[in-house]
Design a protein around this motif. Structure first.
Motif, PDB file in Angstrom:
ATOM      1  N   GLU A   1     -12.170  -3.310  20.191  1.00 12.10           N
ATOM      2  CA  GLU A   1     -12.312  -4.483  19.323  1.00 12.10           C
ATOM      3  C   GLU A   1     -13.576  -4.427  18.477  1.00 12.10           C
ATOM      4  O   GLU A   1     -13.661  -5.086  17.428  1.00 12.10           O
ATOM      5  CB  GLU A   1     -12.295  -5.773  20.159  1.00 12.10           C
ATOM      6  N   TYR A   2     -14.566  -3.627  18.893  1.00  7.50           N
ATOM      7  CA  TYR A   2     -15.816  -3.525  18.133  1.00  7.50           C
ATOM      8  C   TYR A   2     -15.599  -2.887  16.754  1.00  7.50           C
ATOM      9  O   TYR A   2     -16.412  -3.065  15.853  1.00  7.50           O
ATOM     10  CB  TYR A   2     -16.851  -2.708  18.902  1.00  7.50           C
ATOM     11  N   LEU A   3     -14.510  -2.139  16.637  1.00  7.07           N
ATOM     12  CA  LEU A   3     -14.263  -1.450  15.366  1.00  7.07           C
ATOM     13  C   LEU A   3     -14.082  -2.444  14.213  1.00  7.07           C
ATOM     14  O   LEU A   3     -14.391  -2.136  13.063  1.00  7.07           O
ATOM     15  CB  LEU A   3     -13.032  -0.549  15.496  1.00  7.07           C
ATOM     16  N   GLU A   4     -13.627  -3.645  14.537  1.00  6.46           N
ATOM     17  CA  GLU A   4     -13.417  -4.654  13.503  1.00  6.46           C
ATOM     18  C   GLU A   4     -14.722  -5.129  12.864  1.00  6.46           C
ATOM     19  O   GLU A   4     -14.692  -5.777  11.810  1.00  6.46           O
ATOM     20  CB  GLU A   4     -12.652  -5.843  14.081  1.00  6.46           C
ATOM     21  N   ARG A   5     -15.839  -4.815  13.476  1.00  5.12           N
ATOM     22  CA  ARG A   5     -17.130  -5.176  12.886  1.00  5.12           C
ATOM     23  C   ARG A   5     -17.318  -4.538  11.509  1.00  5.12           C
ATOM     24  O   ARG A   5     -18.040  -5.057  10.662  1.00  5.12           O
ATOM     25  CB  ARG A   5     -18.268  -4.733  13.804  1.00  5.12           C
ATOM     26  N   ILE A   6     -16.682  -3.407  11.318  1.00  4.93           N
ATOM     27  CA  ILE A   6     -16.787  -2.696  10.033  1.00  4.93           C
ATOM     28  C   ILE A   6     -16.287  -3.554   8.870  1.00  4.93           C
ATOM     29  O   ILE A   6     -16.727  -3.387   7.732  1.00  4.93           O
ATOM     30  CB  ILE A   6     -15.970  -1.383  10.095  1.00  4.93           C
ATOM     31  N   LEU A   7     -15.400  -4.474   9.146  1.00  6.78           N
ATOM     32  CA  LEU A   7     -14.691  -5.208   8.097  1.00  6.78           C
ATOM     33  C   LEU A   7     -15.484  -6.356   7.483  1.00  6.78           C
ATOM     34  O   LEU A   7     -14.979  -7.039   6.591  1.00  6.78           O
ATOM     35  CB  LEU A   7     -13.371  -5.771   8.654  1.00  6.78           C
ATOM     36  N   VAL A   8     -16.717  -6.561   7.920  1.00  6.85           N
ATOM     37  CA  VAL A   8     -17.445  -7.769   7.487  1.00  6.85           C
ATOM     38  C   VAL A   8     -18.187  -7.601   6.168  1.00  6.85           C
ATOM     39  O   VAL A   8     -18.604  -8.587   5.568  1.00  6.85           O
ATOM     40  CB  VAL A   8     -18.430  -8.252   8.579  1.00  6.85           C
ATOM     41  N   ASN A   9     -18.357  -6.371   5.699  1.00  5.71           N
ATOM     42  CA  ASN A   9     -19.122  -6.138   4.464  1.00  5.71           C
ATOM     43  C   ASN A   9     -18.509  -5.021   3.627  1.00  5.71           C
ATOM     44  O   ASN A   9     -17.749  -4.192   4.130  1.00  5.71           O
ATOM     45  CB  ASN A   9     -20.577  -5.748   4.784  1.00  5.71           C
ATOM     46  N   GLY A  10     -18.894  -5.000   2.368  1.00  7.45           N
ATOM     47  CA  GLY A  10     -18.603  -3.869   1.498  1.00  7.45           C
ATOM     48  C   GLY A  10     -17.129  -3.654   1.198  1.00  7.45           C
ATOM     49  O   GLY A  10     -16.303  -4.566   1.285  1.00  7.45           O
ATOM     50  N   PRO A  11     -16.769  -2.415   0.832  1.00  3.28           N
ATOM     51  CA  PRO A  11     -15.376  -2.101   0.500  1.00  3.28           C
ATOM     52  C   PRO A  11     -14.359  -2.490   1.576  1.00  3.28           C
ATOM     53  O   PRO A  11     -13.286  -2.995   1.227  1.00  3.28           O
ATOM     54  CB  PRO A  11     -15.413  -0.584   0.262  1.00  3.28           C
ATOM     55  N   PRO A  12     -14.654  -2.301   2.886  1.00  2.00           N
ATOM     56  CA  PRO A  12     -13.650  -2.723   3.878  1.00  2.00           C
ATOM     57  C   PRO A  12     -13.360  -4.217   3.805  1.00  2.00           C
ATOM     58  O   PRO A  12     -12.207  -4.638   3.943  1.00  2.00           O
ATOM     59  CB  PRO A  12     -14.291  -2.351   5.219  1.00  2.00           C
ATOM     60  N   LYS A  13     -14.384  -5.010   3.584  1.00  3.50           N
ATOM     61  CA  LYS A  13     -14.192  -6.459   3.429  1.00  3.50           C
ATOM     62  C   LYS A  13     -13.342  -6.754   2.198  1.00  3.50           C
ATOM     63  O   LYS A  13     -12.432  -7.596   2.238  1.00  3.50           O
ATOM     64  CB  LYS A  13     -15.548  -7.154   3.316  1.00  3.50           C
ATOM     65  N   MET A  14     -13.630  -6.073   1.091  1.00  2.00           N
ATOM     66  CA  MET A  14     -12.871  -6.281  -0.143  1.00  2.00           C
ATOM     67  C   MET A  14     -11.406  -5.907   0.040  1.00  2.00           C
ATOM     68  O   MET A  14     -10.509  -6.582  -0.472  1.00  2.00           O
ATOM     69  CB  MET A  14     -13.501  -5.465  -1.276  1.00  2.00           C
ATOM     70  N   ILE A  15     -11.159  -4.844   0.773  1.00  2.00           N
ATOM     71  CA  ILE A  15      -9.780  -4.429   1.048  1.00  2.00           C
ATOM     72  C   ILE A  15      -9.057  -5.511   1.851  1.00  2.00           C
ATOM     73  O   ILE A  15      -7.923  -5.883   1.552  1.00  2.00           O
ATOM     74  CB  ILE A  15      -9.761  -3.079   1.788  1.00  2.00           C
ATOM     75  N   GLU A  16      -9.744  -6.024   2.859  1.00  3.70           N
ATOM     76  CA  GLU A  16      -9.140  -7.033   3.723  1.00  3.70           C
ATOM     77  C   GLU A  16      -8.871  -8.349   2.994  1.00  3.70           C
ATOM     78  O   GLU A  16      -7.874  -9.023   3.260  1.00  3.70           O
ATOM     79  CB  GLU A  16     -10.036  -7.287   4.941  1.00  3.70           C
ATOM     80  N   ASN A  17      -9.767  -8.726   2.068  1.00  2.00           N
ATOM     81  CA  ASN A  17      -9.576 -10.018   1.392  1.00  2.00           C
ATOM     82  C   ASN A  17      -8.809  -9.911   0.065  1.00  2.00           C
ATOM     83  O   ASN A  17      -8.648 -10.892  -0.648  1.00  2.00           O
ATOM     84  CB  ASN A  17     -10.913 -10.755   1.198  1.00  2.00           C
ATOM     85  N   GLY A  18      -8.360  -8.698  -0.261  1.00  2.00           N
ATOM     86  CA  GLY A  18      -7.506  -8.519  -1.427  1.00  2.00           C
ATOM     87  C   GLY A  18      -8.228  -8.402  -2.751  1.00  2.00           C
ATOM     88  O   GLY A  18      -7.598  -8.470  -3.810  1.00  2.00           O
ATOM     89  N   SER A  19      -9.546  -8.201  -2.706  1.00  3.78           N
ATOM     90  CA  SER A  19     -10.294  -8.079  -3.961  1.00  3.78           C
ATOM     91  C   SER A  19     -10.601  -6.634  -4.343  1.00  3.78           C
ATOM     92  O   SER A  19     -11.333  -6.375  -5.296  1.00  3.78           O
ATOM     93  CB  SER A  19     -11.604  -8.875  -3.872  1.00  3.78           C
ATOM     94  N   TRP A  20     -10.033  -5.699  -3.593  1.00  9.95           N
ATOM     95  CA  TRP A  20     -10.269  -4.267  -3.859  1.00  9.95           C
ATOM     96  C   TRP A  20      -9.386  -3.801  -5.010  1.00  9.95           C
ATOM     97  O   TRP A  20      -8.162  -3.801  -4.902  1.00  9.95           O
ATOM     98  CB  TRP A  20      -9.973  -3.461  -2.601  1.00  9.95           C
ATOM     99  N   SER A  21      -9.986  -3.432  -6.136  1.00  5.74           N
ATOM    100  CA  SER A  21      -9.176  -3.017  -7.295  1.00  5.74           C
ATOM    101  C   SER A  21      -9.952  -2.074  -8.208  1.00  5.74           C
ATOM    102  O   SER A  21     -10.257  -2.407  -9.346  1.00  5.74           O
ATOM    103  CB  SER A  21      -8.724  -4.238  -8.096  1.00  5.74           C
ATOM    104  N   PRO A  22     -10.297  -0.870  -7.711  1.00  3.26           N
ATOM    105  CA  PRO A  22     -10.965   0.097  -8.586  1.00  3.26           C
ATOM    106  C   PRO A  22     -10.036   0.554  -9.700  1.00  3.26           C
ATOM    107  O   PRO A  22      -8.822   0.332  -9.651  1.00  3.26           O
ATOM    108  CB  PRO A  22     -11.304   1.249  -7.638  1.00  3.26           C
ATOM    109  N   LYS A  23     -10.610   1.196 -10.704  1.00  3.02           N
ATOM    110  CA  LYS A  23      -9.827   1.628 -11.869  1.00  3.02           C
ATOM    111  C   LYS A  23      -8.716   2.584 -11.473  1.00  3.02           C
ATOM    112  O   LYS A  23      -7.619   2.553 -12.044  1.00  3.02           O
ATOM    113  CB  LYS A  23     -10.758   2.281 -12.895  1.00  3.02           C
ATOM    114  N   TYR A  24      -8.978   3.467 -10.521  1.00  2.00           N
ATOM    115  CA  TYR A  24      -7.981   4.417 -10.035  1.00  2.00           C
ATOM    116  C   TYR A  24      -7.915   4.331  -8.510  1.00  2.00           C
ATOM    117  O   TYR A  24      -8.894   3.944  -7.863  1.00  2.00           O
ATOM    118  CB  TYR A  24      -8.340   5.843 -10.447  1.00  2.00           C
ATOM    119  N   PRO A  25      -6.773   4.672  -7.924  1.00  6.69           N
ATOM    120  CA  PRO A  25      -6.647   4.623  -6.461  1.00  6.69           C
ATOM    121  C   PRO A  25      -7.688   5.513  -5.781  1.00  6.69           C
ATOM    122  O   PRO A  25      -8.005   6.602  -6.270  1.00  6.69           O
ATOM    123  CB  PRO A  25      -5.227   5.145  -6.214  1.00  6.69           C
TER     124      PRO A  25
END
Length: 282
Positions: free
Chosen positions: A95-119
């Motif tokens: 369960e500690y692995l979910e700590r990664i999701l609180v900041n940066g690109p992983p957070k953006m991916i989780e909240n749906g705001s991840w949208s770079p110009k190319y995949p």
């Protein structure tokens, strides 16, 4: 007659060789062309615990939409190094692995705001040591290159706080052998004695000027030292007035644009577009 046959055969071989060479060249161009990648309409973000991953770190992996169906294309890779608050041993505590999701690109991916110009493939390892270790990062990067469809001309790295220090330490240790194409360390610092290793690797650092956790001078000193060796591309630093330790939210989400100190590098492009503008040449 024999001579005619021999000449004809040689001409045929030459023609075939030229055709194959041409096809290979076209194929190679397509292989690295970002415009050929499928549109990322929302991919999968999967967890890989330390024991399961068979890698130096447990990690989260984001695979863009179309990744599994697209058999030929290779993808830009972004590696995100988290800060000290997100450490954990997922072999003992998955369960500690979910700590990664609180900041940066992983957070953006989780909240749906991840949208770079190319995949992009986004890989976010979790540190379970006292801090990021350059040799472990290298083994991890090479593990990811082997496991995923990575465009090795386009491997980017970013990190926050402890991860910012990890970015500087990793490239400072391995330089051109790090596989890194461009680097974005945020509120970090490094060893100025290692700056020769940054000669060919573009760097854009970010820091809050009111950071009481990691002094802004840590980033400023590294960028000044890198530029003192006349790198292939001038290293950049963007500073935010009146911003404390969390300068990463401003940076990753782009909300810091227009709020930077005008005496330093302007924040005129989102960092992911800036990264993708850089490609290693053979």
């Amino acid at each position: 007659m024999k001579n005619c046959v021999l000449v004809s055969f040689c001409i045929l071989i030459s023609f075939c060789s030229a055709s194959c060479s041409s096809d290979d060249s076209l194929s190679k161009a397509d292989y690295y062309n970002l415009s050929n990648l499928p549109l990322d309409t929302g991919g999968t973000h999967s967890s890989h615990i330390l024991a399961e991953a068979n890698a130096p770190y447990g990690y989260y992996a984001y695979q863009p939409a179309g990744y599994d169906d697209d058999k030929d294309s290779m993808y830009p890779l972004l590696i995100f190094l988290h800060g000290s608050g997100e450490k954990g041993n997922s072999a003992k505590h998955p369960e500690y692995l979910e700590r990664i999701l609180v900041n940066g690109p992983p957070k953006m991916i989780e909240n749906g705001s991840w949208s770079p110009k190319y995949p992009m493939l986004v890989i976010s390892p979790q540190c379970h040591d006292d801090g990021w270790q350059a040799d472990k990062i290298k083994r991890f990067v090479e593990f990811i290159i082997e496991k995923y469809k990575v465009n090795e001309r386009r491997i980017y790295m970013t990190g926050i706080s402890m991860g910012g220090f990890g970015c500087f330490s990793y490239v400072g240790t391995y330089g051109d052998e790090s596989h890194v194409t461009a680097l974005v360390p945020i509120c970090g610092g490094g060893n100025t004695a290692q700056v020769v290793k940054f000669k060919n690797i573009p760097v854009w650092a970010f820091h809050g000027e009111s950071d009481a956790t990691v002094a802004p001078s840590k980033s400023k000193n590294m960028i000044a030292a890198i530029n003192s060796i006349n790198p292939a591309e001038k290293a950049k630093i963007t500073l935010y007035p009146d911003v404390a330790h969390d300068s990463w939210t401003y940076t990753y989400e782009g909300t810091g644009m227009g709020k930077e100190n005008a005496d330093y590098d302007v924040f005129s492009s989102d960092i992911f577009t800036w990264m993708l503008e850089h490609e290693k040449k053979e």
